[in-house]
Design an enzyme around this catalytic site. Structure first.
Site, mmCIF file in Angstrom:
data_model
loop_
_atom_site.group_PDB
_atom_site.id
_atom_site.type_symbol
_atom_site.label_atom_id
_atom_site.label_comp_id
_atom_site.label_asym_id
_atom_site.label_seq_id
_atom_site.Cartn_x
_atom_site.Cartn_y
_atom_site.Cartn_z
ATOM 1 N N LYS A 9 7.831 -2.885 -5.665
ATOM 2 C CA LYS A 9 7.012 -1.683 -5.638
ATOM 3 C C LYS A 9 7.867 -0.458 -6.002
ATOM 4 O O LYS A 9 9.095 -0.547 -6.069
ATOM 5 C CB LYS A 9 6.380 -1.532 -4.243
ATOM 6 N N TYR A 49 -5.607 -4.139 -5.768
ATOM 7 C CA TYR A 49 -5.837 -3.998 -4.325
ATOM 8 C C TYR A 49 -7.324 -3.942 -3.984
ATOM 9 O O TYR A 49 -7.708 -3.340 -2.974
ATOM 10 C CB TYR A 49 -5.111 -2.760 -3.801
ATOM 11 N N ASN A 112 6.753 -0.818 1.623
ATOM 12 C CA ASN A 112 7.439 -2.018 2.124
ATOM 13 C C ASN A 112 8.076 -2.836 0.993
ATOM 14 O O ASN A 112 8.185 -4.051 1.064
ATOM 15 C CB ASN A 112 6.478 -2.863 2.968
ATOM 16 N N HIS A 115 5.673 -6.807 -3.155
ATOM 17 C CA HIS A 115 4.376 -7.491 -3.008
ATOM 18 C C HIS A 115 4.541 -8.973 -3.299
ATOM 19 O O HIS A 115 5.305 -9.349 -4.187
ATOM 20 C CB HIS A 115 3.353 -6.908 -4.004
ATOM 21 N N GLU A 126 -3.703 -12.473 -9.697
ATOM 22 C CA GLU A 126 -2.705 -11.413 -9.900
ATOM 23 C C GLU A 126 -1.839 -11.690 -11.137
ATOM 24 O O GLU A 126 -1.518 -10.764 -11.892
ATOM 25 C CB GLU A 126 -1.846 -11.279 -8.636
HETATM 26 P P1 IDP Z 1 0.706 -7.683 2.199
HETATM 27 O O1 IDP Z 1 1.302 -6.823 1.121
HETATM 28 O O2 IDP Z 1 1.734 -8.097 3.226
HETATM 29 O O3 IDP Z 1 -0.101 -8.838 1.676
HETATM 30 P P2 IDP Z 1 -1.839 -6.373 2.802
HETATM 31 O O4 IDP Z 1 -2.510 -6.395 4.132
HETATM 32 O O5 IDP Z 1 -2.427 -7.192 1.702
HETATM 33 O O6 IDP Z 1 -0.291 -6.740 3.042
HETATM 34 O O7 IDP Z 1 -1.768 -4.849 2.355
HETATM 35 C C1 IDP Z 1 -1.391 -4.532 1.027
HETATM 36 C C2 IDP Z 1 -0.441 -3.365 1.085
HETATM 37 O O8 IDP Z 1 -1.113 -2.224 1.600
HETATM 38 C C3 IDP Z 1 0.764 -3.548 2.027
HETATM 39 O O9 IDP Z 1 1.824 -4.276 1.462
HETATM 40 C C4 IDP Z 1 1.145 -2.115 2.308
HETATM 41 O O10 IDP Z 1 1.863 -1.541 1.205
HETATM 42 C C5 IDP Z 1 -0.229 -1.454 2.391
HETATM 43 N N1 IDP Z 1 -0.769 -1.421 3.759
HETATM 44 C C6 IDP Z 1 -1.324 -2.457 4.447
HETATM 45 N N2 IDP Z 1 -1.747 -2.073 5.656
HETATM 46 C C7 IDP Z 1 -1.456 -0.747 5.745
HETATM 47 C C8 IDP Z 1 -1.642 0.255 6.770
HETATM 48 O O11 IDP Z 1 -2.180 -0.010 7.853
HETATM 49 N N3 IDP Z 1 -1.197 1.503 6.496
HETATM 50 C C9 IDP Z 1 -0.616 1.839 5.301
HETATM 51 N N4 IDP Z 1 -0.433 0.931 4.318
HETATM 52 C C10 IDP Z 1 -0.836 -0.335 4.535
HETATM 53 MG MG MG Z 2 -1.852 -8.805 0.575
#
Ligand code: IDP
Ligand code: MG
Length: 137
Positions: A9, A49, A112, A115, A126
């Site tokens: 990212k 997303y 984070n 992805h 994807e």
């Molecule tokens: P993942 O990337 O671990 O699969 P997902 O639940 O699919 O997690 O969420 C996609 C992305 O959205 C996350 O990697 C993160 O960057 C962001 N995200 C997820 N939940 C939150 C939140 O509660 N607050 C802010 N950003 C979030």
């Molecule tokens: Mg995800």
């Protein structure tokens, strides 16, 4: 052999972690099938997303993922999807175990670093969103 979509990212690129992340996947034994850098536009972000559309963090997430270049990759190997998710660590980096990519390089739930596809259907979807057939070996 299974394939998964992995993306560094914008925060990971800004922190100069591309080599670190590619190195981890190489050393784990995965084969690199595709790699490119690109700037995600709003349309691609919304498609990537789509499952999160309408959630409170969606607009912020789209803003973040479009904020700078990313590095998109396809890695192939045994149980690639699950193994890669384990290497990434939990979504909220503050909860991610040390030794995982998120657990080593972030404290944020949104920013984070990386992805990874969460299942076989996501991986196919994807990979198709980011790569054309001629871009994969
Ligand atoms: P993942 O990337 O671990 O699969 P997902 O639940 O699919 O997690 O969420 C996609 C992305 O959205 C996350 O990697 C993160 O960057 C962001 N995200 C997820 N939940 C939150 C939140 O509660 N607050 C802010 N950003 C979030
Ligand atoms: Mg995800």
């Amino acid at each position: 052999m299974e394939q998964t979509f992995i993306m560094v990212k914008p925060d990971g690129v800004r922190l100069r972690l591309v080599g670190e992340i590619v190195g981890r996947f190489e050393r784990r034994g995965f084969a690199l099938r595709g790699l490119k850098t690109l700037r995600i536009d709003r349309s691609l972000a919304e498609r990537h997303y789509a499952e999160h559309a309408g959630k409170p963090f969606f607009e912020s997430l789209v803003g973040f993922i479009t904020s700078g270049p990313v590095v998109a990759m396809v890695w192939e190997g045994r149980d690639a999807i699950a193994v890669a998710r384990a290497m990434l660590g939990l979504t909220d980096a503050a909860q991610a175990a040390p030794g995982t990519i998120r657990g080593d390089f972030s404290l944020s739930k949104e920013q984070n670093i990386v992805h990874g596809s969460d299942g076989p259907q996501s991986a196919v979807r994807e990979i198709g969103l980011f790569f054309g057939e001629h871009e994969l070996v």
